[in-house]
Write a protein that holds these residues in place. Sequence first.
Motif, mmCIF file in Angstrom:
data_model
loop_
_atom_site.group_PDB
_atom_site.id
_atom_site.type_symbol
_atom_site.label_atom_id
_atom_site.label_comp_id
_atom_site.label_asym_id
_atom_site.label_seq_id
_atom_site.Cartn_x
_atom_site.Cartn_y
_atom_site.Cartn_z
ATOM 1 N N UNK A 45 0.831 -1.199 0.000
ATOM 2 C CA UNK A 45 0.000 0.000 0.000
ATOM 3 C C UNK A 45 0.866 1.249 0.000
ATOM 4 N N UNK A 95 -7.624 3.435 -4.037
ATOM 5 C CA UNK A 95 -8.676 3.357 -3.032
ATOM 6 C C UNK A 95 -8.930 4.739 -2.444
ATOM 7 N N UNK A 107 -6.113 7.280 11.429
ATOM 8 C CA UNK A 107 -6.268 6.018 10.718
ATOM 9 C C UNK A 107 -7.460 6.062 9.770
ATOM 10 N N UNK A 108 -7.448 5.107 8.826
ATOM 11 C CA UNK A 108 -8.483 5.053 7.796
ATOM 12 C C UNK A 108 -9.452 3.928 8.144
ATOM 13 N N UNK A 111 -12.883 1.994 3.655
ATOM 14 C CA UNK A 111 -12.223 2.036 2.360
ATOM 15 C C UNK A 111 -13.239 1.683 1.274
ATOM 16 N N UNK A 112 -13.040 2.235 0.091
ATOM 17 C CA UNK A 112 -13.821 1.808 -1.051
ATOM 18 C C UNK A 112 -13.281 0.499 -1.602
ATOM 19 N N UNK B 34 -1.287 2.324 13.050
ATOM 20 C CA UNK B 34 -2.470 1.505 12.786
ATOM 21 C C UNK B 34 -2.042 0.211 12.105
ATOM 22 N N UNK B 36 -3.615 -2.948 9.534
ATOM 23 C CA UNK B 36 -4.661 -3.316 8.580
ATOM 24 C C UNK B 36 -4.464 -4.761 8.134
ATOM 25 N N UNK B 38 -5.437 -7.266 4.850
ATOM 26 C CA UNK B 38 -5.919 -7.253 3.479
ATOM 27 C C UNK B 38 -5.934 -8.670 2.904
ATOM 28 N N UNK B 42 -9.293 -7.581 -2.226
ATOM 29 C CA UNK B 42 -10.169 -6.800 -1.341
ATOM 30 C C UNK B 42 -9.455 -5.571 -0.826
ATOM 31 N N UNK B 43 -10.244 -4.602 -0.342
ATOM 32 C CA UNK B 43 -9.668 -3.419 0.277
ATOM 33 C C UNK B 43 -9.113 -3.772 1.655
ATOM 34 N N UNK B 44 -8.145 -3.002 2.135
ATOM 35 C CA UNK B 44 -7.667 -3.206 3.506
ATOM 36 C C UNK B 44 -8.780 -2.965 4.522
ATOM 37 N N UNK B 46 -9.287 -2.011 8.665
ATOM 38 C CA UNK B 46 -8.640 -1.516 9.867
ATOM 39 C C UNK B 46 -8.845 -2.498 11.021
ATOM 40 N N UNK B 49 -5.916 0.780 15.913
ATOM 41 C CA UNK B 49 -5.440 2.141 15.726
ATOM 42 C C UNK B 49 -4.893 2.669 17.048
ATOM 43 N N UNK B 55 -10.329 -1.821 16.735
ATOM 44 C CA UNK B 55 -11.435 -1.234 15.971
ATOM 45 C C UNK B 55 -12.724 -1.999 16.265
ATOM 46 N N UNK B 87 -0.540 -5.019 7.252
ATOM 47 C CA UNK B 87 0.269 -3.813 7.065
ATOM 48 C C UNK B 87 0.182 -2.925 8.293
ATOM 49 N N UNK B 89 0.917 1.112 9.573
ATOM 50 C CA UNK B 89 0.838 2.452 8.968
ATOM 51 C C UNK B 89 1.139 3.489 10.042
ATOM 52 N N UNK B 98 3.353 3.212 4.971
ATOM 53 C CA UNK B 98 2.971 1.859 5.341
ATOM 54 C C UNK B 98 4.218 0.985 5.405
#
Lengths: 121, 107
Positions: A45, A95, A107-108, A111-112, B34, B36, B38, B42-44, B46, B49, B55, B87, B89, B98
């Motif tokens: 990423x 993303x 922090x995120x 996410x899309x 943070x 993540x 994945x 797919x998207x990561x 969370x 944090x 989370x 990951x 971050x 990251x």
Amino acid sequence: EVQLVESGGGLVQPGGSLRLSCAASGFTFSSYWMSWVRQAPGKGLEWVANIKQDGSEKYYVDSVKGRFTISRDNAKNSLYLQMNSLRAEDTAVYYCARGGRGIAAVHFDYWGQGTLVTVSS
Amino acid sequence: DIQLTQSPSFLSASVGDRVTITCRASQGISSYLAWYQQKPGKAPKLLIYAASTLQSGVPSRFSGSGSGTEFTLTISSLQPEDFATYYCQQLNSYPITFGQGTRLEIK
């Protein structure tokens, strides 16, 4: 339910331009930092850019400074990434991600699904 | 720029194992870290944090610790759905960076 839906990806020639969009729903868009993060095929990423709630602060990774512009339209609940002078190394899934509500990026948490940008002749 | 180095880069483990992934920062980042997860295509997602805050909705078998330059993500008892890439971050300073990722595979 929080939703982020990216669009605008595709195949573009080196030196070309593309504008990505991210439609947000399910939360008060104008209250959050927003970000773009990319992932080259088979790679990790990479954060690309951040924008503050009112658009008054924007930050970029060095590799895109002067070529990419992040923006938002809070009335349309939308985030954008204008990408100019595209290079092969910009090829990635892009993303959009939601940051925090405070004065600084955090922090995120959402996410899309991502949109693929391919830069090739 | 702050570099994040994850170790190991690849980990092979079995269901039920306890695993720990380390993330080292090239300079102090307080607790602005943070984690993540994945999965392919797919998207990561969370997980953790502020270095150690779980989370909402993330199983309690995941935990994070550390501050300054050294951080860990621990999975107390691996489940089949945990096999993925992880990951770290940092958000202490720009550019946000990251780690290179840790791929966790089934032994």
